[in-house]
Structures are given as C-alpha cells and as structure tokens.
Design an enzyme around this catalytic site. Sequence first.
Site, short mmCIF file in Angstrom:
data_model
loop_
_atom_site.label_atom_id
_atom_site.label_comp_id
_atom_site.label_asym_id
_atom_site.label_seq_id
_atom_site.Cartn_x
_atom_site.Cartn_y
_atom_site.Cartn_z
N ASP A 1 -1.25 -1.52 -3.99
CA ASP A 1 -2.58 -1.58 -3.40
C ASP A 1 -3.04 -0.16 -3.06
OD1 ASP A 1 -4.85 -2.78 -2.22
OD2 ASP A 1 -3.88 -2.77 -0.25
N HIS A 2 -4.24 0.21 -3.49
CA HIS A 2 -4.81 1.54 -3.20
C HIS A 2 -3.85 2.69 -3.53
CE1 HIS A 2 -8.47 0.08 -1.26
NE2 HIS A 2 -7.72 -0.81 -0.63
N GLU B 1 -11.31 0.92 -8.63
CA GLU B 1 -12.39 0.65 -7.66
C GLU B 1 -13.60 1.49 -7.99
OE1 GLU B 1 -11.19 0.30 -3.59
OE2 GLU B 1 -13.12 0.98 -2.79
N HIS C 1 -13.03 -2.56 5.32
CA HIS C 1 -11.60 -2.72 5.61
C HIS C 1 -11.30 -2.80 7.11
CE1 HIS C 1 -10.71 -0.88 1.51
NE2 HIS C 1 -9.89 -1.90 1.55
N HIS D 1 -12.10 -6.45 -1.55
CA HIS D 1 -11.27 -5.77 -0.55
C HIS D 1 -11.88 -5.99 0.83
CE1 HIS D 1 -8.44 -3.05 -2.87
NE2 HIS D 1 -9.13 -3.67 -3.82
N GLY D 2 -11.09 -5.69 1.86
CA GLY D 2 -11.60 -5.81 3.22
C GLY D 2 -11.96 -7.24 3.56
N SER E 1 0.86 -1.20 0.00
CA SER E 1 0.00 0.00 0.00
C SER E 1 0.89 1.24 0.00
CB SER E 1 -0.87 0.00 1.25
OG SER E 1 -0.01 0.10 2.39
N ASP F 1 -7.20 3.97 -6.90
CA ASP F 1 -8.39 4.02 -6.06
C ASP F 1 -8.98 5.42 -6.11
OD1 ASP F 1 -10.31 4.17 -4.13
OD2 ASP F 1 -9.09 3.35 -2.50
N VAL G 1 -6.13 -9.48 1.47
CA VAL G 1 -6.10 -9.78 2.91
C VAL G 1 -4.93 -9.03 3.55
CG1 VAL G 1 -5.98 -11.59 4.66
CG2 VAL G 1 -6.96 -12.12 2.42
O1 G3H Z 1 -6.48 -3.50 0.13
C1 G3H Z 1 -6.32 -4.25 1.11
C2 G3H Z 1 -7.42 -4.97 1.66
O2 G3H Z 1 -8.61 -4.59 1.17
C3 G3H Z 1 -7.28 -5.57 3.00
O3 G3H Z 1 -8.39 -5.44 3.84
O4 G3H Z 1 -7.28 -5.44 6.05
O5 G3H Z 1 -9.69 -5.89 5.84
O6 G3H Z 1 -8.06 -7.55 5.04
P1 G3H Z 1 -8.35 -6.12 5.28
ZN ZN Z 2 -8.48 -2.54 0.17
#
Ligand code: G3H
Ligand code: ZN
Length: 307
Positions: free
Chosen positions: A82-83, A134, A180, A209-210, A50, A104, A232
Amino acid sequence: MPLVTSKEILQTALANHFAIGAFNANNMEQIQGIIEAAQEERSPVILQVSQGAIRYAGLEFAAAMVRTAASLVDVPVVLHLDHGYDFEQNVQCLRAGFTSLMYDGSKKSFDDNVAMTRKIVEIAHIAGIPVESELGRVAQSTDKLTHEQVCALMTDPQEAKRFVELTGADSLAVACGSVHAMQAQAAELDIARIKAIHEQIPGTPLVLHGSSGVKTDSFMAAIDFGISKINVATYLNQAFTRGMREALAKYPDEVDPRKFLTQSREYVKEAVREKIRLFRSANTIDASGGFRSPSKQYRSADIGAAE
Ligand code: G3H
Ligand code: ZN
C-alpha cells in the site's frame, strides 16, 4: 490457499458490481482478525501493508505472516504493498513475494508519475504481478484542507484515460472526495466524477482510498460505477485500540498481553466483517475457493440498491 494476485479478483469484482476490501495490517492480531472475517464471510480479501507497516514489522516478517494466514484458509488472499512511494520499495516487495504492488506518485507531476509507474509496471508484469497507481491526490486529514482544496486534488477523467494508456497500470486509485485517516464517517464521494472516470476506463478497477471516513450511503453508488477495491485502515485501528482500552480498563492488574490483544483481534474481525458485507463481497467464494457462478450468487447493483 497460496496467495493470488489482485488482478485475478478485481476484474471479477468489477464485472459483477461488488468491491473487495483491502485492509491494512501491522501485526499478527490484525492479520488474524482480517483473515478470520474473510474466511467466515466467504469473501476474497486483500491484506495490505504500507511502508510504515514494513518499517514497523519488517518486510520479510510481514510477508511471511500474510502468506501463512493465506495458507490456512480457502478464500483468495492477496498480499499488497500500500502506498509504495519509490521504485526500490516496489522491487523489494516484488522480491519478497507480494502479489500486488502500488506506486504512489500522486505528489509528483503527471509526467514523472507516468514515467515511474511505467517503469514499475514493466518490471512487475515480467513477474506476473499487477500494479496499482494513483492519479489526483487523496489528502491526509492532518493536511486540514478545505472542501475546495480537496476538490482541487480530485482525479480528472480525461487524464485518467491518458494515464492508464501511457502506464499500463492494472488498477487506479482515484481522488473523489475521501480523505485519509478520518475518524468519523462524514465524507461524501463525488459519484458523478467516479462515473465519468469509469466511462473513460471501463476495464480498469478503480480504488478508493481513505475509506474509513466515507459515509455508508456513498459506497453503494461508488461500487456501482467501478470502485472495485476499497482501502480501510483507520476504522480497523479504531476497533483494535478500543479493544485494548476496554480490556485494560476491565483488568487493571493483568500483565498478560494476550488478555488485551484477544479483545482487539475480535473487534478487528467484526469491523472487517461489517465492511465485507457492505462492499457486497460476502458469499462470493464457493467451497473450492473459486468465485460462485455469477448468475446465482452475486448481488447485482440493482438488487443491492433495492434492498
Ligand atoms: O491506503 C490506505 C487507505 O487509503 C486507508 O485510509 O485510514 O482513511 O481508512 P483510511
Ligand atoms: Zn491510501
């Protein structure tokens, strides 16, 4: 193996009803835990960093660690941003050798999100690198939204079709009930919505995600209907921290950090192994590093559901 792009593996996952874990890492031990689990499980893996991880570890350092990790194994490994919240971060990662990007723009208007995604897709595709974008918004647990508010942010299937047509995004992160950074597996996914989005854009891998907070049962149906990449982070952070806490309590006078980090690395590895099996990507890679013949090896959605 040299790094591969996310497009190469996500299309195979989509076509064969399994999903590839995209695991967040911030340091060497997390990267090692993730890569060792993927290698032992004969699974492709996406290692993602990230913007926060880049600030912590440094862009070149993070990229070099993942590249080195990939070179030591014979399963496909992707280095993914990521993001990425802006154009600059995406271009810097492209230059640093990332093999998958994410823009994102979920907090922007539809039109602004389209415009920036399109701009990044254009430049990334010249370099042969795919882009995830996204639409809708996966909230943070710290936002403390009500169920109704989470639902209001979910991805609209018709908009998803228009978005992918306008941007050329290679994969789409969808908001479908997850949040998330949840620390308990309590979120139920809106499977009907995932199915409706998949029907609108059947050739586009969908990204969840999340995922740390998602109920185990929810994953199966989500993967059946086009979720091909599952992010994850928090679940692995929990495992890492548990390892440290236990080791610190066990050896209160120890000053060598390796004692604590070894336990953390092992716990991350086991957490990743568990997710790889759950996402049905275990044993999809043969001894030469390619995907096994689908007819023989992949677990179809039907087989998975029947087990
Ligand atoms: O972009 C990363 C994820 O969406 C991770 O989400 O921390 O809830 O597993 P999480
Ligand atoms: Zn995410």
